[in-house]
Design an enzyme around this catalytic site. Structure first.
Site, PDB file in Angstrom:
ATOM      1  CD  GLN A 103      -3.796  -4.368   6.482  1.00 22.83           C
ATOM      2  OE1 GLN A 103      -3.943  -3.279   5.925  1.00 22.83           O
ATOM      3  NE2 GLN A 103      -4.108  -5.503   5.894  1.00 22.83           N
TER       4      GLN A 103
ATOM      5  CG  ASP B  36     -10.141   0.092   5.391  1.00 24.78           C
ATOM      6  OD1 ASP B  36      -9.843  -0.426   4.305  1.00 24.78           O
ATOM      7  OD2 ASP B  36      -9.463  -0.029   6.430  1.00 24.78           O
TER       8      ASP B  36
ATOM      9  CE  LYS C  44      -3.924  -2.260   2.251  1.00 19.90           C
ATOM     10  NZ  LYS C  44      -4.671  -2.589   3.465  1.00 19.90           N
TER      11      LYS C  44
HETATM   12  N1  GUN Z   1      -7.100  -6.609   5.974  1.00 17.40           N
HETATM   13  C1  GUN Z   1      -7.381  -7.283   4.834  1.00 17.40           C
HETATM   14  N2  GUN Z   1      -8.034  -6.484   3.952  1.00 17.40           N
HETATM   15  C2  GUN Z   1      -8.160  -5.291   4.556  1.00 17.40           C
HETATM   16  C3  GUN Z   1      -8.743  -4.045   4.154  1.00 17.40           C
HETATM   17  O1  GUN Z   1      -9.294  -3.893   3.050  1.00 17.40           O
HETATM   18  N3  GUN Z   1      -8.666  -3.032   5.065  1.00 17.40           N
HETATM   19  C4  GUN Z   1      -8.087  -3.174   6.276  1.00 17.40           C
HETATM   20  N4  GUN Z   1      -8.080  -2.139   7.107  1.00 17.40           N
HETATM   21  N5  GUN Z   1      -7.551  -4.316   6.688  1.00 17.40           N
HETATM   22  C5  GUN Z   1      -7.578  -5.357   5.834  1.00 17.40           C
END
Ligand code: GUN
Length: 281
Positions: free
Chosen positions: A96, A119, A52
């Protein structure tokens, strides 16, 4: 049959977003900033978060990762979120998941300013999406939606079946396809006759975490199949769909890897820019 190239679609999207960031920088002398909070040592999360950050920097965003050990207390994380909420240089905040067991998911998600919730997990954004109002949309279903629209721009009246009812994907995916006037069925582990439900789908989105669950005789000829699964197996990374079998029946299918995965990160960048733009008005 079309193999839906998520890698290329995501690269095109990132390129457009980079142009947008350049223009924003010229106009406002400021760039959107993404802050990711990473707690603990869960290896897949570390890889996702690094990816990311790399993608954010590549398109010119400011990017910051705040790392905590998995022994961190909930209060410290909540205080950090409160600080980031007030920080004008932070356009988007992502914590996350999964979190260590002693940290309450809901408390953490609720603490994020909905306007910085890249998100789309905050209840305000979930509610706005389901009411058809403007909102942040979770990155994975947003990416799936863009891929589906590339194959079939007009989804009016199509029958969509979504396998998996998670907050991350299944539920928001339902809302996006309802908005497109699809007739949507959301199926899950307790659904009776899963195969029969799948066979009705013009559009099938699968996010259940079971390697190759969906077989060739589960899908309708000419359907669009979107595979959200990423499963580590003895034969490498595979999706929730048996690609070899289903690709012989479907009109279009996403591969794993190289389908939905790259779109998720590109959509996170898109959401960060959207949050920045909303903060200007
Ligand atoms: N863990 C796996 N996919 C995601 C996501 O799209 N957002 C977040 N915050 N954690 C994740």
């Amino acid at each position: 049959m079309t193999i839906i190239d998520g890698k290329k679609t995501a690269a095109d999207l990132r390129s457009n977003l980079k142009n947008e960031v350049d223009n924003l920088k010229k106009k406002y002398n400021k760039v959107p900033g993404l802050t990711v909070i990473l707690i603990g040592e869960y290896a897949p999360s570390k890889i996702y978060v690094r990816n990311k950050e790399k993608s954010a920097v590549e398109i010119g965003l400011k990017s910051e990762i705040i790392e905590y050990p998995d022994t961190i207390d909930e209060k410290t994380v909540l205080e950090k979120i409160s600080e980031l909420n007030k920080d004008e240089n932070v356009s988007g905040i992502l914590v996350q998941l999964p979190l260590p067991k002693h940290i309450n998911n809901k408390k953490i998600i609720d603490a994020i300013d909905p306007n910085k919730d890249v998100d789309g997990f905050h209840p305000n954004n979930v509610g706005n999406l389901s009411s058809g109002y403007e909102s942040s949309v979770p990155c994975t279903p947003l990416g799936c939606h863009l891929l589906i629209k590339k194959i079939e721009p007009n989804l009016n009246g199509k029958k969509a079946v979504i396998l998996g009812r998670s907050n991350l994907n299944g539920k928001p995916m339902t809302q996006l396809l309802l908005k497109e006037n699809c007739t949507v069925t959301i199926a899950h582990s307790k659904t009776k006759n899963l195969k029969e439900e799948c066979l009705k789908a013009d559009i099938l989105v699968v996010a259940v975490g079971i390697p190759k669950l969906v077989k060739g005789d589960w899908v309708k000829k000419g359907s669009i199949v979107i595979d959200v699964g990423i499963n580590k197996t003895d034969e490498g990374i595979v999706g929730d769909v048996d690609f070899d079998e289903v690709s012989k029946i479907a009109k279009a299918i996403t591969p794993v890897p190289g389908g939905v995965g790259p779109m998720t990160i590109a959509c996170l960048l898109k959401n960060t820019i959207e949050c920045f733009k909303r903060s200007l008005v």
